[in-house]
Design an enzyme around this catalytic site. Structure first.
Site, PDB file in Angstrom:
ATOM      1  N   ARG A   8       0.843  -1.191   0.000  1.00  0.00           N
ATOM      2  CA  ARG A   8       0.000   0.000   0.000  1.00  0.00           C
ATOM      3  C   ARG A   8       0.882   1.244   0.000  1.00  0.00           C
ATOM      4  NH1 ARG A   8      -4.463   1.675   4.666  1.00  0.00           N
ATOM      5  NH2 ARG A   8      -5.186   3.608   3.656  1.00  0.00           N
ATOM      6  N   HIS A   9       0.494   2.226  -0.807  1.00  0.00           N
ATOM      7  CA  HIS A   9       1.313   3.438  -0.909  1.00  0.00           C
ATOM      8  C   HIS A   9       1.528   4.095   0.450  1.00  0.00           C
ATOM      9  CE1 HIS A   9      -1.856   6.442  -0.261  1.00  0.00           C
ATOM     10  NE2 HIS A   9      -2.647   5.698  -1.011  1.00  0.00           N
ATOM     11  N   TRP A  14      -3.044  14.218   1.434  1.00  0.00           N
ATOM     12  CA  TRP A  14      -4.445  14.253   1.864  1.00  0.00           C
ATOM     13  C   TRP A  14      -4.719  13.234   2.959  1.00  0.00           C
ATOM     14  CZ3 TRP A  14      -8.656  15.485  -2.319  1.00  0.00           C
ATOM     15  CH2 TRP A  14      -8.450  16.784  -2.800  1.00  0.00           C
ATOM     16  N   ARG A  60       0.876   8.767  -6.107  1.00  0.00           N
ATOM     17  CA  ARG A  60       1.323   8.253  -4.818  1.00  0.00           C
ATOM     18  C   ARG A  60       1.648   6.761  -4.873  1.00  0.00           C
ATOM     19  NH1 ARG A  60      -4.143   9.458  -4.777  1.00  0.00           N
ATOM     20  NH2 ARG A  60      -5.630   7.984  -3.824  1.00  0.00           N
ATOM     21  N   GLU A  87      -7.297   3.705  -6.461  1.00  0.00           N
ATOM     22  CA  GLU A  87      -8.060   3.689  -5.221  1.00  0.00           C
ATOM     23  C   GLU A  87      -9.555   3.714  -5.543  1.00  0.00           C
ATOM     24  OE1 GLU A  87      -8.919   2.855  -2.438  1.00  0.00           O
ATOM     25  OE2 GLU A  87      -7.712   4.042  -1.051  1.00  0.00           O
ATOM     26  N   HIS A 179      -3.398   0.759  -3.589  1.00  0.00           N
ATOM     27  CA  HIS A 179      -4.132   1.542  -2.604  1.00  0.00           C
ATOM     28  C   HIS A 179      -4.884   0.635  -1.638  1.00  0.00           C
ATOM     29  CE1 HIS A 179      -3.495   5.049  -5.322  1.00  0.00           C
ATOM     30  NE2 HIS A 179      -3.524   4.089  -6.225  1.00  0.00           N
ATOM     31  N   ASN A 181      -7.997   0.180  -0.852  1.00  0.00           N
ATOM     32  CA  ASN A 181      -9.186  -0.542  -1.290  1.00  0.00           C
ATOM     33  C   ASN A 181      -8.943  -1.437  -2.500  1.00  0.00           C
ATOM     34  OD1 ASN A 181     -11.527   0.172   0.487  1.00  0.00           O
ATOM     35  ND2 ASN A 181     -10.813   2.229  -0.007  1.00  0.00           N
TER      36      ASN A 181
END
Length: 237
Positions: A8-9, A14, A60, A87, A179, A181
């Site tokens: 995962r990144h 954000w 990302r 994502e 990501h 999800n």
């Protein structure tokens, strides 16, 4: 025995600002860059040779992939980018602060949008700041205006079957840097996680999840390389 590494990144800007990011192309923070490098260092220390890598078209994830491969001394590995590993699309929640959204709509409703398996947020209105229809990364694609985890799985799984699974079946070791999800969708598929349980599966940022697979791509072993930051894994078998 092929090995799949899910990464995962690292932390994005954000993430730091507690905003719904989805498809908005924000970059990593300095902490996120460090997490990505650490992931690569762990891959190197584990002696894992990556044959090919896959990532989304979001900065990302791409930078996490590149930083990890560099740190693993494997920057020569070919990388394929595809929007279907993006994502989850957060629809009308995109760009909103999560705490402020909870105050406006209620904590219970926001929890349903964020954590239910098949209830998507409100659709994104066309023509706004976060309308991705004109983004050339998605030229010719049929884009969603919102997604639940269930519809994210519908997007990710065909790409898994078409592009990633054949490489694993050929015996290659594959890195997927994506990501929370989109990786959760892959985990649900591989481990046959029930709908009501997959929303509880957390994948930590920058911590490589190494999954050993048999010839039918069924998990026979799984572990996080950073044990101190490991999350509970789904049961195997």
């Amino acid at each position: 025995m092929p090995v799949l590494v899910l990464l995962r990144h690292g932390q994005s800007q954000w993430n730091l600002e507690n905003r719904f990011t989805g498809w908005v192309d924000v970059d990593l923070t300095a902490e996120g860059e460090a997490q990505a490098r650490k992931g690569g260092e762990l891959i190197k220390a584990a002696g894992l040779d990556i044959d090919e890598a896959f990532t989304s078209v979001q900065t990302r994830a791409i930078r996490t992939c590149n930083l990890a491969l560099d740190a693993a001394a494997q920057s020569f590995v070919p990388v394929t980018k595809d929007w279907r590993l993006n994502e989850r699309h957060y629809g009308g929640l995109t760009g909103l602060n999560k705490a402020e959204t909870a105050e406006k709509h209620g904590e219970e409703q926001v929890t349903i949008w964020r954590r239910s398996y098949d209830v998507p947020p409100p659709e994104l209105a066309p023509g706004g700041e976060y309308d991705f229809a004109s983004d050339r990364r998605y030229k010719g694609a049929s884009l969603p205006s919102t997604e639940s985890l269930a519809t994210t799985l519908v997007r990710v799984l065909p790409y898994w079957e078409e592009a990633i699974a054949p490489k694993l079946k050929a015996g290659e070791n594959i890195l997927v840097a994506a990501h929370g999800n989109s990786l959760r969708a892959i985990v649900k598929h591989l481990f046959a996680v029930p709908d009501d349980q997959i929303v509880k599966v957390e994948i930590p940022t920058g911590n490589p999840l190494v999954i050993e697979l048999d010839a039918d791509l069924k998990p026979v072993g799984a572990r996080y390389l950073d044990e101190a930051r490991a999350e509970k894994l789904p049961a195997i078998g």
